[in-house]
Design a protein around this motif. Structure first.
Motif, PDB file in Angstrom:
ATOM      1  N   LEU A 149      -9.137 -12.717  23.806  1.00  0.00           N
ATOM      2  CA  LEU A 149      -8.476 -12.011  22.704  1.00  0.00           C
ATOM      3  C   LEU A 149      -8.736 -10.506  22.787  1.00  0.00           C
ATOM      4  O   LEU A 149      -9.874 -10.059  22.816  1.00  0.00           O
ATOM      5  N   GLU A 150      -7.660  -9.753  22.864  1.00  0.00           N
ATOM      6  CA  GLU A 150      -7.773  -8.290  22.874  1.00  0.00           C
ATOM      7  C   GLU A 150      -7.250  -7.758  21.543  1.00  0.00           C
ATOM      8  O   GLU A 150      -6.107  -8.013  21.173  1.00  0.00           O
ATOM      9  N   LEU A 151      -8.077  -7.009  20.830  1.00  0.00           N
ATOM     10  CA  LEU A 151      -7.664  -6.474  19.526  1.00  0.00           C
ATOM     11  C   LEU A 151      -7.573  -4.947  19.555  1.00  0.00           C
ATOM     12  O   LEU A 151      -8.416  -4.276  20.144  1.00  0.00           O
ATOM     13  N   TRP A 152      -6.549  -4.436  18.913  1.00  0.00           N
ATOM     14  CA  TRP A 152      -6.365  -2.997  18.763  1.00  0.00           C
ATOM     15  C   TRP A 152      -6.239  -2.695  17.275  1.00  0.00           C
ATOM     16  O   TRP A 152      -5.838  -3.550  16.501  1.00  0.00           O
ATOM     17  N   VAL A 153      -6.547  -1.452  16.894  1.00  0.00           N
ATOM     18  CA  VAL A 153      -6.378  -1.067  15.490  1.00  0.00           C
ATOM     19  C   VAL A 153      -5.459   0.149  15.426  1.00  0.00           C
ATOM     20  O   VAL A 153      -5.617   1.099  16.185  1.00  0.00           O
ATOM     21  N   LYS A 154      -4.481   0.080  14.538  1.00  0.00           N
ATOM     22  CA  LYS A 154      -3.486   1.138  14.440  1.00  0.00           C
ATOM     23  C   LYS A 154      -3.321   1.551  12.970  1.00  0.00           C
ATOM     24  O   LYS A 154      -3.337   0.700  12.086  1.00  0.00           O
ATOM     25  N   VAL A 155      -3.158   2.842  12.740  1.00  0.00           N
ATOM     26  CA  VAL A 155      -2.886   3.319  11.381  1.00  0.00           C
ATOM     27  C   VAL A 155      -1.388   3.532  11.224  1.00  0.00           C
ATOM     28  O   VAL A 155      -0.757   4.196  12.039  1.00  0.00           O
ATOM     29  N   GLN A 156      -0.826   2.920  10.205  1.00  0.00           N
ATOM     30  CA  GLN A 156       0.591   3.145   9.907  1.00  0.00           C
ATOM     31  C   GLN A 156       0.720   3.323   8.407  1.00  0.00           C
ATOM     32  O   GLN A 156       0.579   2.369   7.644  1.00  0.00           O
ATOM     33  N   LYS A 157       0.961   4.562   7.993  1.00  0.00           N
ATOM     34  CA  LYS A 157       0.949   4.871   6.560  1.00  0.00           C
ATOM     35  C   LYS A 157       2.103   4.170   5.834  1.00  0.00           C
ATOM     36  O   LYS A 157       3.217   4.136   6.310  1.00  0.00           O
TER      37      LYS A 157
END
Ligand code: GDP
Ligand code: MG
Ligand code: K
Length: 301
Positions: free
Chosen positions: A277-285
């Motif tokens: 499992l590869e996890l990424w974190v992204k900010v999307q207002k």
């Protein structure tokens, strides 16, 4: 990207009903391809399966929603929760019954669930090919006393009777919206939604009150790795602010690692195979305000 054409209608339609009423048969007829597993055994379609019907003026995304039943196995409670959430999230619910069977506890259970959601519900009376026409009206009257259905449509999923009429009525009830899926796509990975919910659950659990329920998880890909039985899952956790991104990642990535290892165990149980499992974190207002993105994330509050 999605294009919004004026007058184009689109939406998500959940199909619910007791086992063997004909949900998969209907879905397969509408999509014209075998996408849901048909069987006389209940619960073969363990997860949310989508069938996408794209026409000139509309796109209907059907969800064959299992889990509206008494939980039986390990993931049962969780799936029940997912199923109930699904009902709130969709644009329309098709409650399918078998015209040749009497009203039972399974139907009672479903109608109880329906009372808790605001989504419009069609009563689809299936298998009319196998009954005497005189028996139809009493069934319809019985159900209409129990719930204010937005429409009642008798069909035969097996023989196709009245299925086009049902599709027309569905279209009338759908909101204007974009074409969410490419025209040539008829199905999504069936486990996709459950996997995203499993990851989201870990984020909410581990971050407690710090991360609001508005967090979304997008599954970017689910692929079998070459020369091994391991399945590679890539997912992005979407938050609304930079500060939330920091919390989800944690000191030296500790939080994200913990989310990942807990979610991986559950996903391995679900898929019955080893998972990377590869996890990424992204900010999307303000992603919550954007209806189309909400659809992409398969999530609604
Ligand atoms: P599900 O469990 O609700 O998905 O039900 P299935 O689609 O797997 O159908 C269960 C059984 O009912 C199968 O044997 C189907 O062939 C049969 N069936 C489905 N639709 C109809 C129908 O319109 N008429 C008749 N006579 N049988 C049907
Ligand atoms: Mg089925
Ligand atoms: K309702």
């Amino acid at each position: 990207d999605e294009t919004q054409v004026k007058g184009y209608k689109s939406g998500f339609i959940s199909i619910i009903g007791r086992p063997n009423v004909g949900k998969s048969t209907f879905l397969n007829r509408v999509i014209g391809q075998k996408i849901a597993i048909m069987s006389d055994k209940p619960q073969t379609t363990r997860n949310k399966v989508q069938g996408v019907l794209t026409q000139n003026d509309s796109q209907m995304i059907f969800i064959d929603t299992p889990g509206i039943h008494k939980p039986k196995h390990k993931l049962g409670d969780f799936m029940m929760k997912v199923a109930t959430n699904t009902l709130k999230e969709v644009d329309l619910i098709l409650f399918m019954i078998n015209a040749t069977e009497g009203y039972g506890r399974g139907d009672e259970f479903i109608i109880e669930k329906l009372q808790t959601v605001k989504t419009p519900v069609f009563l689809v009376v299936n298998k009319i090919d196998a009954m005497h026409p005189d028996d139809l009206l009493p069934i319809i009257e019985k159900y209409q006393k129990l719930y204010p259905f937005a429409a009642v449509v008798p069909i035969s999923a097996l023989e196709g009777n009245n299925v086009d009429t049902l599709l027309e009525q569905i279209k009338e009830h759908l909101p204007e919206g974009p074409q969410f899926y490419p025209a040539d796509q008829v199905t999504d990975h069936p486990e996709r939604f459950i996997i995203s919910e499993l990851v989201r659950e870990k984020v909410l659990h581990l971050t407690r009150e710090e991360i609001p329920h508005s967090v979304a998880v997008v599954i970017d890909s689910i692929k079998k790795m070459d020369n091994s039985d391991t399945i590679n899952v890539m997912a992005t956790i979407v938050v609304e602010r930079d500060s939330q991104k920091g919390i989800v990642i944690g000191k030296q990535g500790k939080m994200l690692k913990e989310v990942g290892s807990r979610a991986r165990v559950d996903i391995e149980n679900l898929l019955g195979s080893k998972v990377f499992l590869e996890l990424w974190v992204k900010v999307q207002k303000d992603w919550r305000n954007k209806a189309s993105q909400l659809r992409d994330y398969g999530f609604n509050e």
